[in-house]
Design a protein around this motif. Structure first.
Motif, PDB file in Angstrom:
ATOM      1  N   TYR A   3       5.350  31.011  42.779  1.00 38.19           N
ATOM      2  CA  TYR A   3       6.542  30.512  43.468  1.00 38.19           C
ATOM      3  C   TYR A   3       7.667  30.301  42.460  1.00 38.19           C
ATOM      4  O   TYR A   3       8.804  30.705  42.688  1.00 38.19           O
ATOM      5  CB  TYR A   3       6.233  29.201  44.203  1.00 38.19           C
ATOM      6  N   LEU A   4       7.365  29.679  41.362  1.00 35.52           N
ATOM      7  CA  LEU A   4       8.362  29.405  40.333  1.00 35.52           C
ATOM      8  C   LEU A   4       8.914  30.704  39.751  1.00 35.52           C
ATOM      9  O   LEU A   4      10.118  30.854  39.574  1.00 35.52           O
ATOM     10  CB  LEU A   4       7.731  28.548  39.233  1.00 35.52           C
ATOM     11  N   LYS A   5       8.058  31.643  39.480  1.00 36.81           N
ATOM     12  CA  LYS A   5       8.475  32.922  38.906  1.00 36.81           C
ATOM     13  C   LYS A   5       9.419  33.668  39.853  1.00 36.81           C
ATOM     14  O   LYS A   5      10.411  34.251  39.411  1.00 36.81           O
ATOM     15  CB  LYS A   5       7.246  33.779  38.614  1.00 36.81           C
ATOM     16  N   LYS A  13      10.942  30.976  32.852  1.00 37.51           N
ATOM     17  CA  LYS A  13      11.061  31.498  31.483  1.00 37.51           C
ATOM     18  C   LYS A  13      11.154  30.379  30.458  1.00 37.51           C
ATOM     19  O   LYS A  13      10.562  30.471  29.380  1.00 37.51           O
ATOM     20  CB  LYS A  13      12.276  32.418  31.375  1.00 37.51           C
ATOM     21  N   THR A  14      11.870  29.321  30.805  1.00 33.95           N
ATOM     22  CA  THR A  14      12.004  28.188  29.884  1.00 33.95           C
ATOM     23  C   THR A  14      10.649  27.520  29.652  1.00 33.95           C
ATOM     24  O   THR A  14      10.279  27.233  28.506  1.00 33.95           O
ATOM     25  CB  THR A  14      13.008  27.157  30.445  1.00 33.95           C
ATOM     26  N   LEU A  15       9.911  27.274  30.726  1.00 28.12           N
ATOM     27  CA  LEU A  15       8.588  26.656  30.583  1.00 28.12           C
ATOM     28  C   LEU A  15       7.650  27.548  29.779  1.00 28.12           C
ATOM     29  O   LEU A  15       6.886  27.050  28.944  1.00 28.12           O
ATOM     30  CB  LEU A  15       7.994  26.349  31.961  1.00 28.12           C
ATOM     31  N   MET A  16       7.707  28.835  30.016  1.00 24.96           N
ATOM     32  CA  MET A  16       6.860  29.768  29.264  1.00 24.96           C
ATOM     33  C   MET A  16       7.252  29.791  27.790  1.00 24.96           C
ATOM     34  O   MET A  16       6.398  29.747  26.906  1.00 24.96           O
ATOM     35  CB  MET A  16       6.956  31.177  29.854  1.00 24.96           C
ATOM     36  N   MET A  21       4.232  25.534  30.423  1.00 25.39           N
ATOM     37  CA  MET A  21       3.828  25.999  31.755  1.00 25.39           C
ATOM     38  C   MET A  21       2.477  25.410  32.167  1.00 25.39           C
ATOM     39  O   MET A  21       2.335  24.891  33.266  1.00 25.39           O
ATOM     40  CB  MET A  21       3.771  27.521  31.802  1.00 25.39           C
ATOM     41  N   TYR A  22       1.486  25.482  31.299  1.00 27.76           N
ATOM     42  CA  TYR A  22       0.156  24.980  31.647  1.00 27.76           C
ATOM     43  C   TYR A  22       0.208  23.490  31.957  1.00 27.76           C
ATOM     44  O   TYR A  22      -0.389  23.021  32.919  1.00 27.76           O
ATOM     45  CB  TYR A  22      -0.840  25.257  30.521  1.00 27.76           C
ATOM     46  N   GLU A  23       0.933  22.748  31.154  1.00 28.24           N
ATOM     47  CA  GLU A  23       1.054  21.302  31.350  1.00 28.24           C
ATOM     48  C   GLU A  23       1.686  20.994  32.713  1.00 28.24           C
ATOM     49  O   GLU A  23       1.200  20.138  33.461  1.00 28.24           O
ATOM     50  CB  GLU A  23       1.920  20.724  30.226  1.00 28.24           C
ATOM     51  N   LYS A  24       2.757  21.706  33.050  1.00 21.88           N
ATOM     52  CA  LYS A  24       3.448  21.473  34.316  1.00 21.88           C
ATOM     53  C   LYS A  24       2.582  21.898  35.501  1.00 21.88           C
ATOM     54  O   LYS A  24       2.494  21.194  36.502  1.00 21.88           O
ATOM     55  CB  LYS A  24       4.773  22.234  34.328  1.00 21.88           C
ATOM     56  N   MET A  25       1.920  23.037  35.372  1.00 26.37           N
ATOM     57  CA  MET A  25       1.070  23.521  36.463  1.00 26.37           C
ATOM     58  C   MET A  25      -0.106  22.577  36.691  1.00 26.37           C
ATOM     59  O   MET A  25      -0.512  22.346  37.821  1.00 26.37           O
ATOM     60  CB  MET A  25       0.559  24.933  36.178  1.00 26.37           C
ATOM     61  N   SER A  26      -0.636  22.008  35.643  1.00 27.47           N
ATOM     62  CA  SER A  26      -1.743  21.055  35.783  1.00 27.47           C
ATOM     63  C   SER A  26      -1.293  19.804  36.529  1.00 27.47           C
ATOM     64  O   SER A  26      -2.008  19.297  37.396  1.00 27.47           O
ATOM     65  CB  SER A  26      -2.290  20.666  34.409  1.00 27.47           C
ATOM     66  N   ALA A  27      -0.099  19.321  36.206  1.00 24.50           N
ATOM     67  CA  ALA A  27       0.426  18.130  36.872  1.00 24.50           C
ATOM     68  C   ALA A  27       0.679  18.408  38.348  1.00 24.50           C
ATOM     69  O   ALA A  27       0.348  17.588  39.221  1.00 24.50           O
ATOM     70  CB  ALA A  27       1.711  17.666  36.196  1.00 24.50           C
TER      71      ALA A  27
END
Length: 82
Positions: A3-5, A13-16, A21-27
């Motif tokens: 969804y974000l992509k 792109k900034t999170l990557m 990205m992993y930290e945000k997706m986990s939360a």
């Protein structure tokens, strides 16, 4: 993450780029799972089967709980994406 992509490519792109990205997706996943479980339990508590021995009735109630919980989680957490 898909969804974000698709909907917020700059943020993706900034999170990557910064390795977040992993930290945000986990939360997001943790929050989504907690809300899903809570909503499903609330639905099941309100909608008791009339015939406790009816597997089909229980299945229908559980499917309805699942669909409603998924819809709410999708709109409140995934689409919002903090």
């Amino acid at each position: 993450m898909n969804y974000l992509k698709e909907n917020e490519p700059a943020r993706y792109k900034t999170l990557m780029r910064f390795g977040k990205m992993y930290e945000k997706m986990s939360a997001v996943e943790e929050e989504a799972n907690q809300l899903y479980d809570q909503l499903e339990m609330q639905y099941l508590a309100k909608h008791k089967p009339q015939d406790l021995s009816s597997t089909m009735e229980m299945w229908k109630i559980r499917e309805q709980a699942k669909m409603q919980a998924e819809e709410v989680v999708l709109h409140q957490i995934v689409m919002r994406f903090h």
